[in-house]
Scaffold this active site. Structure first.
Site, mmCIF file in Angstrom:
data_model
loop_
_atom_site.group_PDB
_atom_site.id
_atom_site.type_symbol
_atom_site.label_atom_id
_atom_site.label_comp_id
_atom_site.label_asym_id
_atom_site.label_seq_id
_atom_site.Cartn_x
_atom_site.Cartn_y
_atom_site.Cartn_z
ATOM 1 N N PRO A 89 0.820 -1.215 0.000
ATOM 2 C CA PRO A 89 0.000 0.000 0.000
ATOM 3 C C PRO A 89 0.853 1.265 0.000
ATOM 4 O O PRO A 89 0.402 2.336 -0.363
ATOM 5 C CB PRO A 89 -0.804 -0.109 1.308
ATOM 6 C CG PRO A 89 -0.600 -1.482 1.810
ATOM 7 C CD PRO A 89 0.642 -2.028 1.194
ATOM 8 N N GLU A 116 2.552 -7.635 8.122
ATOM 9 C CA GLU A 116 2.867 -6.194 8.058
ATOM 10 C C GLU A 116 3.922 -5.894 6.994
ATOM 11 O O GLU A 116 4.373 -4.771 6.863
ATOM 12 C CB GLU A 116 3.381 -5.732 9.434
ATOM 13 C CG GLU A 116 2.372 -5.912 10.562
ATOM 14 C CD GLU A 116 1.056 -5.198 10.259
ATOM 15 O OE1 GLU A 116 -0.003 -5.835 10.421
ATOM 16 O OE2 GLU A 116 1.095 -4.034 9.825
ATOM 17 N N ARG A 158 -1.324 -8.708 -20.924
ATOM 18 C CA ARG A 158 -2.182 -8.443 -22.081
ATOM 19 C C ARG A 158 -1.509 -7.475 -23.067
ATOM 20 O O ARG A 158 -1.932 -7.355 -24.217
ATOM 21 C CB ARG A 158 -3.535 -7.891 -21.658
ATOM 22 C CG ARG A 158 -3.484 -6.540 -21.007
ATOM 23 C CD ARG A 158 -4.849 -6.135 -20.475
ATOM 24 N NE ARG A 158 -5.798 -5.876 -21.532
ATOM 25 C CZ ARG A 158 -5.883 -4.726 -22.200
ATOM 26 N NH1 ARG A 158 -5.008 -3.746 -21.952
ATOM 27 N NH2 ARG A 158 -6.790 -4.539 -23.128
ATOM 28 N N ASP A 173 -7.295 1.244 -25.263
ATOM 29 C CA ASP A 173 -7.593 1.168 -23.826
ATOM 30 C C ASP A 173 -7.753 2.555 -23.226
ATOM 31 O O ASP A 173 -7.104 3.511 -23.655
ATOM 32 C CB ASP A 173 -6.387 0.527 -23.098
ATOM 33 C CG ASP A 173 -6.430 -0.986 -23.150
ATOM 34 O OD1 ASP A 173 -7.464 -1.550 -23.525
ATOM 35 O OD2 ASP A 173 -5.395 -1.600 -22.833
HETATM 36 O O1 LIG Z 1 -2.750 -4.034 0.990
HETATM 37 C C1 LIG Z 1 -1.651 -4.743 0.611
HETATM 38 C C2 LIG Z 1 -1.116 -5.724 1.481
HETATM 39 C C3 LIG Z 1 0.010 -6.445 1.074
HETATM 40 C C4 LIG Z 1 0.610 -6.189 -0.157
HETATM 41 C C5 LIG Z 1 0.067 -5.222 -1.009
HETATM 42 C C6 LIG Z 1 -1.061 -4.502 -0.629
HETATM 43 C C7 LIG Z 1 -1.588 -3.467 -1.551
HETATM 44 C C8 LIG Z 1 -2.682 -2.653 -1.384
HETATM 45 C C9 LIG Z 1 -2.733 -1.873 -2.551
HETATM 46 N N1 LIG Z 1 -1.725 -2.238 -3.329
HETATM 47 O O2 LIG Z 1 -1.011 -3.211 -2.736
#
Ligand SMILES: Oc1ccccc1-c1ccno1
Length: 247
Positions: A89, A116, A158, A173
């Site tokens: 994230p 985590e 793709r 696209d």
């Molecule tokens: O939320 C996550 C947890 C682990 C690995 C990746 C993510 C994530 C959330 C959005 N993009 O990747």
């Protein structure tokens, strides 16, 4: 293109055996190799996580199993390492532009984490040897990175030559470079011409290709203004013609 994925849930990637990506693998366009991280955890419980230094919630993925797994993958070609992609994230946004950049790479290595995240020393260790990108597929939190890897492999796969039957599909696209760049795609229709009292827009049956293209651009502009106004605001002024501005 070769793609390696290291995960504690390789079974998450069964969808890569079907449809577009599955066919690309059968045809040798895409070579996906899955690796079980737990094969590199040698205690009786095949432990891959532990409590975080400094305290705090959750568990952190231990560096040793990742180091052993990564070394095994990289041994395939130590002279030309892959591009390593760490879904998180906290990463840079995954966009169509980044998908196109990755589609030009000969070898990608995905390291989806659970818990985590992965001990940061792993990225420090391998970041000295190859390009390591931390990438997010959106502003939300998943239980792990496997779903993010599936999204990225499909978006990248793709784009590989020979994967899409109709070369225009990728070019047209949403977010692809070109006249419709950064515009959302408008509505689409197919037979029958009337369904439950809903008729296909007359213009699409007219055969006037210029008018059809104009109508489609208008619909794309309207949908972009409605659903993603920030994309419209980001468009270069010169990319909007007199007609666009009247909408
Ligand atoms: O939320 C996550 C947890 C682990 C690995 C990746 C993510 C994530 C959330 C959005 N993009 O990747």
């Amino acid at each position: 293109m070769r793609v390696d994925v290291i995960s504690i849930f390789p079974e998450y990637f069964a969808p890569l055996d079907v449809s577009l990506i599955g066919k690309a693998r059968e045809r040798g366009i895409l070579d996906v190799r899955l690796h079980q991280l737990r094969d590199h955890a040698h205690d009786v419980h095949r432990t891959v996580d532990d409590t975080p230094y400094g305290g705090g919630p959750g568990m952190v993925m231990k560096p040793e199993p990742w180091g052993e797994a990564l070394d095994e993958v990289l041994a395939a070609d130590p002279t030309a390492p892959p591009r390593m992609i760490v879904p998180t994230p906290s990463g840079v946004p995954f966009t169509q532009k980044l998908a196109m950049e990755y589609a030009a790479e000969p070898w990608l290595l995905f390291t989806p984490a659970r818990y985590e995240g992965i001990d940061s020393r792993v990225m420090a260790e391998y970041g000295a040897r190859m390009r390591v990108d931390e990438v997010s597929i959106g502003d939300y939190v998943l239980a792990g990175g496997e779903v993010a890897v599936l999204v990225m492999i499909e978006a990248i796969g793709r784009l590989l030559p020979g994967v899409l039957g109709n070369v225009h599909s990728a070019v047209d696209d949403s977010f692809a470079p070109g006249a419709m760049e950064n515009l959302l795609e408008g509505p689409v229709y197919t037979k029958p011409p009337e369904w439950r009292g809903h008729e296909v827009p007359e213009i699409l049956l007219s055969g006037h290709h210029g008018r059809i293209a104009r109508w489609r651009r208008d619909q794309a502009l309207r949908r972009t203004a409605r659903n993603r106004p920030e994309l419209l605001a980001a468009l270069a002024p010169q990319s909007l013609d007199k007609h666009d501005r009247q909408l």
